[in-house]
Scaffold this motif. Sequence first.
Motif: not given
Length: 145
Positions: A1-7, A54-61, A69-72
């Motif tokens: 899960m990535a709060a900042d997908f591009e970063a 797999e890097v997933v764009r976050s979906v709030a809520g 959460e941190a890590g995998v």
Amino acid sequence: MAADFEATVARLTEVLGYEWGPEVGGAVAVDLPGGNVAELDLRCAYSITVPRLEVVRSVAGTLWDPAGEAGVHHIGYWSADVAADAAALAERGYLVEASRPGLQGGLFFAFLRSAEGFRVELVDRAAESSLAQCWAAPPTPGGTA
């Protein structure tokens, strides 16, 4: 899960040398606990590099929100019978967080979480060949991959 997908993608490339397939996804109807159904915009990119990420764009809520959460986020597995494998995990104390019905009945995917917080994604093995295009190396100019 990535709060900042591009970063996140850029950092994994910079630090670990990962290369990426195209971003894929879109609107998906997902069954949630309690019989609720939500239409979510689920988007991700798979690495061309192995081990596969797999890097997933976050979906709030949702469970796809990295807040706190941190890590995998999860470990994914191919399954010949997602419903049966999910039931086996449920017998061991895992709770279903989300699932998606398959076209032939049964389940296309299911996310389950243990009491300790370990999350597993089961995905119908029938999808493997079509998803493989997401992590195929892009064609080189003037040739093939």
